[in-house]
Scaffold this motif. Structure first.
Motif, PDB file in Angstrom:
ATOM      1  N   ARG A  75       0.772  -1.030  -0.004  1.00  0.00           N
ATOM      2  CA  ARG A  75      -0.015  -0.137  -0.159  1.00  0.00           C
ATOM      3  C   ARG A  75       0.656   1.259  -0.162  1.00  0.00           C
ATOM      4  NH1 ARG A  75      -5.229   0.920   3.578  1.00  0.00           N
ATOM      5  NH2 ARG A  75      -5.848   2.788   2.875  1.00  0.00           N
ATOM      6  N   LEU A  76       0.884   2.285  -0.855  1.00  0.00           N
ATOM      7  CA  LEU A  76       1.394   3.359  -1.116  1.00  0.00           C
ATOM      8  C   LEU A  76       1.174   4.148   0.384  1.00  0.00           C
ATOM      9  CD1 LEU A  76       3.143   5.451  -2.879  1.00  0.00           C
ATOM     10  CD2 LEU A  76       0.746   6.361  -3.537  1.00  0.00           C
ATOM     11  N   VAL A  77       2.476   4.661   0.890  1.00  0.00           N
ATOM     12  CA  VAL A  77       2.271   5.417   2.012  1.00  0.00           C
ATOM     13  C   VAL A  77       3.015   6.929   1.834  1.00  0.00           C
ATOM     14  CG1 VAL A  77       1.751   3.515   3.612  1.00  0.00           C
ATOM     15  CG2 VAL A  77       3.923   4.282   3.275  1.00  0.00           C
ATOM     16  N   ALA A  78       3.810   6.867   1.095  1.00  0.00           N
ATOM     17  CA  ALA A  78       4.850   7.917   0.879  1.00  0.00           C
ATOM     18  C   ALA A  78       5.380   7.944  -0.447  1.00  0.00           C
ATOM     19  CB  ALA A  78       5.760   7.918   1.864  1.00  0.00           C
ATOM     20  N   ARG A  79       6.256   9.058  -0.782  1.00  0.00           N
ATOM     21  CA  ARG A  79       6.985   9.053  -1.914  1.00  0.00           C
ATOM     22  C   ARG A  79       8.285   9.937  -1.668  1.00  0.00           C
ATOM     23  NH1 ARG A  79       1.848  10.583  -4.362  1.00  0.00           N
ATOM     24  NH2 ARG A  79       1.167   8.958  -6.067  1.00  0.00           N
ATOM     25  N   GLY A  80       9.102   9.609  -2.320  1.00  0.00           N
ATOM     26  CA  GLY A  80      10.498  10.222  -2.173  1.00  0.00           C
ATOM     27  C   GLY A  80      11.565  10.126  -3.156  1.00  0.00           C
ATOM     28  N   GLU A  81      12.843  10.610  -2.741  1.00  0.00           N
ATOM     29  CA  GLU A  81      13.712  10.817  -3.725  1.00  0.00           C
ATOM     30  C   GLU A  81      14.927   9.779  -3.342  1.00  0.00           C
ATOM     31  OE1 GLU A  81      16.061  14.714  -1.938  1.00  0.00           O
ATOM     32  OE2 GLU A  81      14.570  14.905  -3.447  1.00  0.00           O
ATOM     33  N   VAL A  82      15.526   9.306  -4.311  1.00  0.00           N
ATOM     34  CA  VAL A  82      16.337   8.141  -4.133  1.00  0.00           C
ATOM     35  C   VAL A  82      17.747   9.054  -3.766  1.00  0.00           C
ATOM     36  CG1 VAL A  82      17.813   6.333  -5.196  1.00  0.00           C
ATOM     37  CG2 VAL A  82      15.436   6.384  -5.702  1.00  0.00           C
ATOM     38  N   VAL A  83      18.403   8.328  -2.825  1.00  0.00           N
ATOM     39  CA  VAL A  83      19.668   8.961  -2.338  1.00  0.00           C
ATOM     40  C   VAL A  83      20.829   7.792  -1.870  1.00  0.00           C
ATOM     41  CG1 VAL A  83      18.670  11.011  -1.156  1.00  0.00           C
ATOM     42  CG2 VAL A  83      18.810   9.016   0.152  1.00  0.00           C
ATOM     43  N   VAL A  84      21.919   7.936  -1.828  1.00  0.00           N
ATOM     44  CA  VAL A  84      22.943   7.044  -1.604  1.00  0.00           C
ATOM     45  C   VAL A  84      23.770   7.749  -0.086  1.00  0.00           C
ATOM     46  CG1 VAL A  84      25.193   6.209  -2.298  1.00  0.00           C
ATOM     47  CG2 VAL A  84      23.834   6.903  -4.032  1.00  0.00           C
ATOM     48  N   VAL A  85      23.507   6.561   0.748  1.00  0.00           N
ATOM     49  CA  VAL A  85      23.903   6.683   1.874  1.00  0.00           C
ATOM     50  C   VAL A  85      25.096   5.598   2.232  1.00  0.00           C
ATOM     51  CG1 VAL A  85      23.235   6.627   4.298  1.00  0.00           C
ATOM     52  CG2 VAL A  85      21.493   7.408   2.771  1.00  0.00           C
TER      53      VAL A  85
END
Length: 103
Positions: A75-85
């Motif tokens: 279930r879709l709960v959020a959206r975000g940007e891909v980052v490198v950690v």
């Protein structure tokens, strides 16, 4: 309160807590769920899937740089940007998706 969820734009009112002071919610805090991040999808016939080899590029249904979907148990709960950690991929949450119809 550190355990409160950030408010969502356009939300009418915060969710009601049970009369027992949140004991039910506290009891669920350690329940594990599957969280996935999806950067896009594609459809292809089984024949093409069987022909995949290292180096094959799959074209997805999103533009480069588009937000990734964060799903909990599908279930879709959020959206975000891909980052490198530390050489691992991560998602920086940019939007919490309302589960209320019409919101």
């Amino acid at each position: 309160a550190a355990d409160r969820v950030p408010s969502q734009r356009g939300a009418a009112a915060p969710p009601r807590r049970p009369a027992d002071g949140g004991a039910t919610l506290r009891m669920l805090q350690h329940v594990e769920m599957t969280l996935t991040a999806e950067i896009g999808r594609t459809r292809m016939p089984v024949r093409q899937v069987l022909e995949l080899v290292p180096g094959t590029v799959l074209e997805l249904d999103r533009e480069a740089g588009a937000p990734a979907d964060v799903m909990v148990n599908g279930r879709l709960v959020a959206r975000g940007e891909v980052v490198v950690v530390d050489e691992h991929y991560g998602i920086r949450i940019t939007e919490i998706v309302s589960s209320e119809p019409g919101a």
